[in-house]
Design a protein around this motif. Structure first.
Motif, short mmCIF file in Angstrom:
data_model
loop_
_atom_site.label_atom_id
_atom_site.label_comp_id
_atom_site.label_asym_id
_atom_site.label_seq_id
_atom_site.Cartn_x
_atom_site.Cartn_y
_atom_site.Cartn_z
N LEU A 405 -47.43 135.02 -2.49
CA LEU A 405 -46.22 135.88 -2.08
C LEU A 405 -45.20 135.18 -1.34
CD1 LEU A 405 -48.48 138.69 -0.24
CD2 LEU A 405 -47.37 139.15 -2.62
N THR A 406 -45.53 134.18 -0.71
CA THR A 406 -44.34 133.33 -0.21
C THR A 406 -43.52 132.96 -1.27
OG1 THR A 406 -45.62 133.05 1.68
CG2 THR A 406 -43.77 131.52 1.49
N ALA A 407 -44.17 132.30 -2.12
CA ALA A 407 -43.37 131.73 -3.39
C ALA A 407 -42.11 132.42 -3.74
CB ALA A 407 -44.05 131.59 -4.36
N ASN A 408 -42.55 133.98 -4.06
CA ASN A 408 -41.69 135.24 -4.71
C ASN A 408 -40.56 135.34 -3.39
OD1 ASN A 408 -40.69 138.10 -4.37
ND2 ASN A 408 -41.13 137.71 -6.47
N ARG A 409 -41.02 135.48 -2.17
CA ARG A 409 -40.24 135.57 -1.03
C ARG A 409 -39.18 134.42 -0.87
NH1 ARG A 409 -45.68 137.14 2.53
NH2 ARG A 409 -45.39 139.45 2.24
N HIS A 410 -39.36 133.41 -0.80
CA HIS A 410 -38.54 132.28 -0.79
C HIS A 410 -37.55 132.18 -1.91
CE1 HIS A 410 -36.74 128.58 0.43
NE2 HIS A 410 -37.05 128.03 -1.09
N VAL A 411 -38.03 132.32 -3.16
CA VAL A 411 -37.28 131.94 -4.18
C VAL A 411 -36.35 132.98 -4.64
CG1 VAL A 411 -37.01 131.73 -6.74
CG2 VAL A 411 -38.90 130.54 -5.18
N ALA A 462 -54.55 132.38 -7.36
CA ALA A 462 -53.84 133.59 -7.33
C ALA A 462 -52.67 133.51 -8.38
CB ALA A 462 -53.34 133.88 -5.97
N PRO A 463 -52.27 134.62 -8.76
CA PRO A 463 -50.93 134.67 -9.80
C PRO A 463 -49.79 134.73 -8.96
CG PRO A 463 -52.05 136.76 -9.61
CD PRO A 463 -52.99 135.54 -9.05
N VAL A 464 -48.69 134.15 -9.20
CA VAL A 464 -47.48 134.28 -8.51
C VAL A 464 -46.65 135.15 -9.24
CG1 VAL A 464 -45.41 132.99 -8.02
CG2 VAL A 464 -47.35 131.93 -7.69
N LEU A 465 -45.84 136.34 -8.51
CA LEU A 465 -45.16 137.36 -9.02
C LEU A 465 -43.81 136.24 -9.31
CD1 LEU A 465 -45.95 140.21 -6.76
CD2 LEU A 465 -46.15 140.08 -9.35
N VAL A 466 -43.40 135.93 -10.23
CA VAL A 466 -42.35 134.91 -10.42
C VAL A 466 -40.96 135.54 -10.24
CG1 VAL A 466 -41.21 133.20 -11.98
CG2 VAL A 466 -43.82 133.42 -11.95
N ILE A 480 -44.39 127.51 0.82
CA ILE A 480 -45.63 127.95 0.18
C ILE A 480 -46.68 127.20 0.86
CG2 ILE A 480 -46.91 127.80 -1.76
CD1 ILE A 480 -44.43 128.03 -3.59
N SER A 481 -46.54 126.02 1.02
CA SER A 481 -47.57 125.10 1.69
C SER A 481 -48.01 125.62 3.12
CB SER A 481 -47.50 123.79 1.68
OG SER A 481 -48.09 123.02 0.60
#
Length: 489
Positions: A405-411, A462-466, A480-481
């Motif tokens: 989730l953080t991957a999407n939030r940040h990008v 887990a999949p990422v919501l890109v 993310i880390s």
């Protein structure tokens, strides 16, 4: 007539808008509705998984993070190169460091087309200054707090931790940090600047088209390579009594023109700091873009054996594995690897490093060093973690979901995830290994985080919501880390 038309629109406008929306929904292709429903289900399921575990806001986790920091200047990479009149090269090439504009063009093109993240030291200070000056008045540029350590510290503070941050910063820099971050390090008048050349998926530069959104980073640091804050950080560490120690930013040493023995002495001192910490204190090392083989060997000697957790992306994983197996550094790897490929590489890294740890203890009859008990790899399409059974790391499933989730939030630049600005690019099912006959695991929308046991560890994927409307890719891995670690302390 004009007035009457205006009144009619005001009176009936909302009704017309509602009709338009209903018609759009009515005529929406069925497959779009299915995809939208699928994304909604995956998102709500990931959020539930994340929320199964909370951070203790009464006794906030305490995390010490080093080293260094900078001011990031983010620009559109193609616009900057066009502004300085740098024509597209006809010869994409890898360079360990940048000495002139031609090498910059070749190196940028080398990573731009596949959409792979890269970071390079600019040895030519005049060239770097020209790039920074050209970026200052480029439309759409942005300044932000940068560097692995400050970015990870910022995310951890946001997620509910108290943080001790080791770095030498200017007063303006420290003023914008969270109140939950305490800085250990000397003040500097002029912070190091990192120039972030961002580009979206499908961007064009001459004959090159980027396959995915990413960034190419250049820097010419004065402070960060010397780990200038290390002694003050070490002095405050014991009194801070952290629950976790995070080390990052060491790629600033890559290809830096140290005097003979200077880098070795710095890393040796850092190894002493890590060895002196409590055996019960978790140590996480965040990898980065390393291209100099000698520093990778130094990391394998000084830092990695004293870390029980590692974080890295899809480029850094095969790079580390190649070196562990006695081969050369891999400068460029598949930016969109399959799950099975990544999991096999993770298993090998886990096995080799832990075998090295066992061999070292037997040879030296010493308890120094740590086994690797946690490995987190973040890719564009998915997150993957290996965690040893019975280790200190907990909540692996929730942590993997939070990382995703953080991957999407940040990008996307928003804490609220909008499914209409996201897509799934992970396969509908994946093999757990490239070995023939390996189990395939389907992606279940209602339970998108897949976890299973192997040997002495658990694996979660887990999949990422890109994000499809990119705000910023730089700092993605650090955010993310850090987010994944927060739930595992």
């Amino acid at each position: 007539m004009e007035g009457g038309g205006s009144v009619s629109w005001i009176k009936y406008g909302p009704v017309v808008s509602l009709v338009v929306v209903l018609l759009a929904l009515w005529f929406r292709p069925p497959q779009h509705a299915v995809l939208d429903d699928r994304l909604d289900t995956v998102l709500s399921s990931l959020l539930r998984a994340e929320q199964k575990v909370g951070v203790n806001n009464v006794a906030r986790p305490r995390v010490a993070v080093g080293f260094g920091g900078c001011v990031d200047l983010l620009v559109d990479g193609v616009s900057l190169l066009n502004k300085i009149g740098l024509p597209p090269t006809d010869q994409p090439l890898h360079h360990n460091y940048i000495e002139n504009a031609e090498q910059l063009a070749q190196s940028f093109a080398y990573f731009f087309a596949p959409g792979a993240a890269a970071e390079r030291f600019v040895l030519n200070e005049t060239l770097f200054s020209e790039l920074v000056e050209a970026s200052r008045d480029l439309p759409g540029n942005r300044w932000s707090v940068g560097g692995n350590a400050p970015v990870m510290a910022g995310r951890m503070a946001t997620e509910g931790c108290d943080v001790l941050l080791g770095g030498s910063f200017s007063p303006d820099f420290t003023d914008v940090l969270s109140q939950h971050i305490t800085v250990a390090g000397n003040a500097v008048e002029e912070p190091d600047i990192h120039l972030i050349l961002e580009y979206p998926s499908g961007a064009r530069w001459g004959p090159f088209t980027s396959r995915r959104a990413n960034r190419y980073i250049v820097h010419s640091d004065d402070h960060n390579p010397y780990l200038a804050s290390m002694e003050e950080f070490a002095g405050k560490l014991q009194g801070f009594n952290p629950d976790l120690l995070v080390v990052g930013g060491l790629q600033m040493m890559d290809n830096f023109p140290f005097q003979t023995g200077e880098r070795d002495a710095l890393l040796s001192r850092l190894a002493e700091l890590l060895s002196a910490s409590s055996p019960r204190l978790g140590v996480h090392f965040e990898m980065a873009s390393f291209v100099e083989e000698s520093i990778m060997q130094d990391l394998l000697h000084y830092i990695i054996p004293r870390s029980d957790s590692l974080g890295m992306n899809e480029q850094e994983l095969p790079n580390l594995l190649s070196l562990l197996k006695g081969s050369n550094i891999t400068v460029l790897s598949d930016p969109n690897p399959r799950v099975a490929t990544v999991l096999d590489q993770m298993r090998e890294v886990y096995r080799i490093l832990n075998q090295r740890h066992r061999d070292s203890r037997e040879e030296t009859n010493s308890s120094e060093g740590k086994p690797l008990t946690r490995l987190h790899v973040h890719t564009l399409a998915f997150q993957a973690m290996i965690v040893t059974h019975g280790s200190q790391w907990k909540n692996t499933m929730s942590a993997t979901a939070k990382a995703s989730l953080t991957a999407n939030r940040h990008v996307c630049g928003s804490n609220d995830i909008d499914p209409s600005k996201a897509r799934l690019i992970m396969d509908d099912s994946f093999s757990v290994s490239r070995q023939e006959g390996s189990q395939r695991i389907p992606l279940q929308e209602s339970r998108p985080v897949s976890c299973w046991d192997e040997e002495d560890y658990e694996i979660c994927v887990a999949p990422v919501l890109v994000c499809t409307e990119v705000f910023q890719t730089a700092g993605g891995g650090d955010n993310i880390s850090a987010a994944g670690l927060v739930l595992q302390i």
